[in-house]
Design an enzyme around this catalytic site. Structure first.
Site, short mmCIF file in Angstrom:
data_model
loop_
_atom_site.label_atom_id
_atom_site.label_comp_id
_atom_site.label_asym_id
_atom_site.label_seq_id
_atom_site.Cartn_x
_atom_site.Cartn_y
_atom_site.Cartn_z
N TRP A 182 -9.64 29.53 1.57
CA TRP A 182 -9.89 29.67 0.18
C TRP A 182 -9.70 31.00 -0.14
O TRP A 182 -10.12 32.01 0.69
CB TRP A 182 -11.48 29.24 -0.29
CG TRP A 182 -11.71 29.58 -1.53
CD1 TRP A 182 -11.49 29.15 -2.81
CD2 TRP A 182 -12.56 30.96 -1.84
NE1 TRP A 182 -11.89 29.91 -3.82
CE2 TRP A 182 -12.48 31.17 -3.44
CE3 TRP A 182 -13.06 31.86 -1.27
CZ2 TRP A 182 -13.07 32.06 -3.98
CZ3 TRP A 182 -13.70 32.97 -1.93
CH2 TRP A 182 -13.89 32.98 -3.37
N GLU A 223 -8.20 25.08 -0.34
CA GLU A 223 -9.33 24.93 -1.40
C GLU A 223 -8.88 25.39 -2.91
O GLU A 223 -8.64 26.69 -2.91
CB GLU A 223 -10.58 25.33 -1.04
CG GLU A 223 -11.93 25.15 -2.13
CD GLU A 223 -13.02 25.76 -1.33
OE1 GLU A 223 -12.87 26.34 -0.30
OE2 GLU A 223 -13.94 25.44 -1.96
N LYS A 225 -9.80 26.43 -7.05
CA LYS A 225 -10.94 26.76 -7.89
C LYS A 225 -10.65 26.67 -9.43
O LYS A 225 -9.35 27.10 -9.68
CB LYS A 225 -11.49 28.02 -7.23
CG LYS A 225 -12.68 28.33 -7.72
CD LYS A 225 -13.60 29.41 -7.11
CE LYS A 225 -14.72 29.83 -7.69
NZ LYS A 225 -15.60 30.55 -6.92
N ASP A 256 -14.27 21.07 -3.72
CA ASP A 256 -15.59 21.75 -3.84
C ASP A 256 -16.05 21.10 -5.18
O ASP A 256 -15.35 20.97 -6.19
CB ASP A 256 -15.30 23.02 -3.81
CG ASP A 256 -16.62 23.86 -3.83
OD1 ASP A 256 -17.49 23.49 -4.80
OD2 ASP A 256 -17.02 24.61 -3.09
N HIS A 259 -15.90 23.52 -8.22
CA HIS A 259 -14.70 24.05 -8.55
C HIS A 259 -14.00 23.40 -9.68
O HIS A 259 -12.82 23.42 -9.83
CB HIS A 259 -13.99 24.22 -7.48
CG HIS A 259 -14.33 25.24 -6.49
ND1 HIS A 259 -13.54 25.67 -5.60
CD2 HIS A 259 -15.65 25.71 -6.43
CE1 HIS A 259 -14.25 26.55 -4.80
NE2 HIS A 259 -15.49 26.83 -5.40
N HIS A 283 -16.19 20.15 0.04
CA HIS A 283 -17.30 21.12 0.01
C HIS A 283 -18.33 20.62 -0.88
O HIS A 283 -18.35 20.66 -2.11
CB HIS A 283 -16.78 22.41 -0.61
CG HIS A 283 -16.41 23.11 0.70
ND1 HIS A 283 -15.85 24.44 0.42
CD2 HIS A 283 -15.99 22.92 1.88
CE1 HIS A 283 -15.49 25.06 1.49
NE2 HIS A 283 -15.56 24.11 2.46
N ASP A 291 -20.00 27.11 -11.15
CA ASP A 291 -19.95 27.11 -9.87
C ASP A 291 -21.08 28.10 -9.00
O ASP A 291 -20.88 28.94 -8.21
CB ASP A 291 -18.59 27.69 -9.37
CG ASP A 291 -18.43 27.60 -7.74
OD1 ASP A 291 -18.97 26.59 -7.16
OD2 ASP A 291 -17.54 28.18 -7.25
N ASP A 293 -23.24 27.03 -6.83
CA ASP A 293 -23.56 26.75 -5.53
C ASP A 293 -25.24 26.53 -5.13
O ASP A 293 -25.78 27.00 -4.26
CB ASP A 293 -23.12 27.85 -4.46
CG ASP A 293 -21.63 27.74 -4.46
OD1 ASP A 293 -21.17 26.96 -3.98
OD2 ASP A 293 -20.93 28.63 -4.88
N ASP A 323 -21.31 23.37 1.09
CA ASP A 323 -21.08 24.53 0.56
C ASP A 323 -22.05 25.23 -0.68
O ASP A 323 -21.84 24.70 -1.69
CB ASP A 323 -19.54 24.83 0.05
CG ASP A 323 -19.00 26.03 -0.31
OD1 ASP A 323 -19.91 27.17 0.07
OD2 ASP A 323 -18.07 26.59 -0.90
C1 RNT Z 1 -15.83 29.85 -3.18
C2 RNT Z 1 -15.58 28.69 -2.33
C3 RNT Z 1 -15.51 28.81 -0.80
C4 RNT Z 1 -16.54 29.66 -0.40
C5 RNT Z 1 -16.84 29.57 1.29
C6 RNT Z 1 -17.77 30.93 1.51
O1 RNT Z 1 -15.91 29.58 -4.52
O2 RNT Z 1 -16.29 27.57 -2.46
O3 RNT Z 1 -15.61 27.56 -0.16
O4 RNT Z 1 -17.77 29.31 -1.09
O5 RNT Z 1 -15.71 29.69 1.67
ZN ZN Z 2 -16.15 25.76 -1.38
#
Ligand code: RNT
Ligand code: ZN
Length: 416
Positions: A182, A223, A225, A256, A259, A283, A291, A293, A323
């Site tokens: 990523w 990955e 986004k 993810d 994302h 993720h 996003d 988290d 994640d």
């Molecule tokens: C960031 C991505 C990525 C990170 C990690 C730390 O937007 O989601 O996966 O969160 O690699």
């Molecule tokens: Zn991620």
């Protein structure tokens, strides 16, 4: 009659075998992300912070792990409260540099040997990630797409180094490693030229993946986004970019949950993407408006993801990773809540009255399908969950929290 025996009978009445669900659950690992323990800090330099990362941990809860040893102790505590055998997902910025400083383009297994040894001693598999953030050469938010060839080369070499490390970890642990790329590259405001950075990203990735690394040991994932902090207007590695790239090169595609546009469902993407790539990496995360988290919960979007994996028979082609990173609550509790919730969602999916639902759908009886889906929601899932925890020797109820609170008082309180 025990609560579990009674639950087993209620499920059996709908054609659901709780024993086979528990068996599948016990052999499905979740990859725990090491970065929940220290707000994605890593240990390359004292107090290293995310620079140009496009990702951000918020909160200032005391007790954050300051060293590799502290992080491992915290993980140990969390793992003792999570049912089942799992995996550890390590980012390259968690390198063990105690034997000497090396920059990321020159990392080898040597900087990760202590992680491998630790995982081996705990019976954990490992996954891996190159770190394209929190580094002076990522300070302007560009890495593999940087216009400066020298900087791109540094990051290409980092990517190659990490794939080799992934394969070596896999060899030592006897379990394939997913190595996920990523990058934060993008732009805060509208770029004039959207094409050139994407051409550079494709070329950089081609160089990284051209180096032969045993595909049975190291599984390459990419990955995408939609946007990040500081990359609101343009992200080079978008969904279309990486979906096409992973299909063309038969890599793993990493989805993810944070994302995509907030009204999109990650769950609906799984059966599409898996028509064309060999495997996926998830993720599992929880975005709140963006996003963000947040810690994963047993909520509808996460349940829907797990339902798709079970209904489609995709568990064997899916690597489930987490994640999220929340610095506003006890970080060990965050790991425990998020991982237990993910496992609970998987259990709920495994306990769906699958045969009856399929039958109703195939018969065009959408009335029964809808009725059954609703009825299934109040089946005694909790009793089956507690049985799983009992068999795996971890607390089945909220009593795990007292253990975390105790650890907070006896260990975390002395950190500052
Ligand atoms: C960031 C991505 C990525 C990170 C990690 C730390 O937007 O989601 O996966 O969160 O690699
Ligand atoms: Zn991620």
């Amino acid at each position: 009659m025990s609560q579990y025996t009674s639950a087993r009978e209620q499920y059996a009445a709908l054609g659901v075998d709780t024993e086979s669900a528990l068996e599948t659950l016990a052999k499905t690992p979740i990859s725990l992300h090491c970065w929940q323990g220290d707000d994605v800090g890593g240990f390359e330099k004292a107090g290293s912070k995310l620079e140009g990362g496009g990702i951000q941990a918020t909160g200032n809860y005391p007790g954050k792990a300051r060293t590799i040893e502290e992080l491992r102790a915290d993980l140990d505590k969390a793992l003792a409260l999570i049912p089942g055998k799992h995996r550890l997902n390590v980012h390259a910025c968690y390198a063990d540099l105690s034997a000497g400083r090396v920059d990321r383009d020159a990392y080898t297994i040597a900087q990760f040997q202590s992680w491998v040894d630790w995982c081996k001693s705990k019976g954990l598999g490992m996954d891996f990630n190159p770190s394209y953030f929190s580094h002076p050469l990522a300070a302007d938010g560009l890495t593999l797409t940087h216009p400066d060839k020298k900087i791109r080369e540094f990051w290409i070499n980092h990517g190659i180094a990490c794939r080799k490390i992934g394969a070596e970890i896999a060899k030592q642990l006897g379990s394939p490693v997913v190595t996920n790329v990523w990058i934060p590259d993008g732009s805060k405001d509208m770029p004039y030229d959207r094409k050139s950075p994407r051409e550079r990203l494709a070329a950089s990735l081609d160089e990284i993946f051209a180096v032969p690394v045993d595909r049975k040991l190291n599984l390459d994932a990419v990955e995408s986004k939609l946007f990040g902090i500081g990359s609101e207007s343009y992200v080079v590695g978008s969904h279309e970019f990486y979906l096409a790239y992973s299909v063309k090169n038969q890599l793993l595609y990493c989805l993810d949950a944070g994302h995509f546009h907030p009204t999109e469902n990650l769950s609906d993407k799984i059966s599409s993407v898996l028509q064309f790539v060999p495997e996926i990496l998830l993720h599992v995360s929880r975005g709140v408006r963006w996003d963000s988290d947040h810690v994963v919960l047993m909520d509808d979007p996460t349940r829907a993801i797990m339902e798709e994996l079970v209904r489609g028979g995709f568990l064997g082609r899916t690597h489930i990773g987490l994640d999220f990173f929340d610095a506003s609550i006890n970080r060990i509790a965050a790991w425990v809540i998020g991982t237990r919730s993910t496992i609970k969602c998987l259990l709920a999916a495994l306990l769906e009255p699958a045969a009856l639902l399929r039958q109703a759908e195939q018969a065009g009886d959408h009335t029964s399908r809808l009725a059954l889906m609703e009825e299934a929601k109040t089946l005694p899932l909790g009793a089956v969950w507690q049985e799983h925890c009992r068999r795996q020797n971890v607390p089945g109820d909220h009593s795990w929290l007292a253990e975390v609170k105790n650890y907070e008082r006896s260990v975390l309180a002395s950190r500052n």
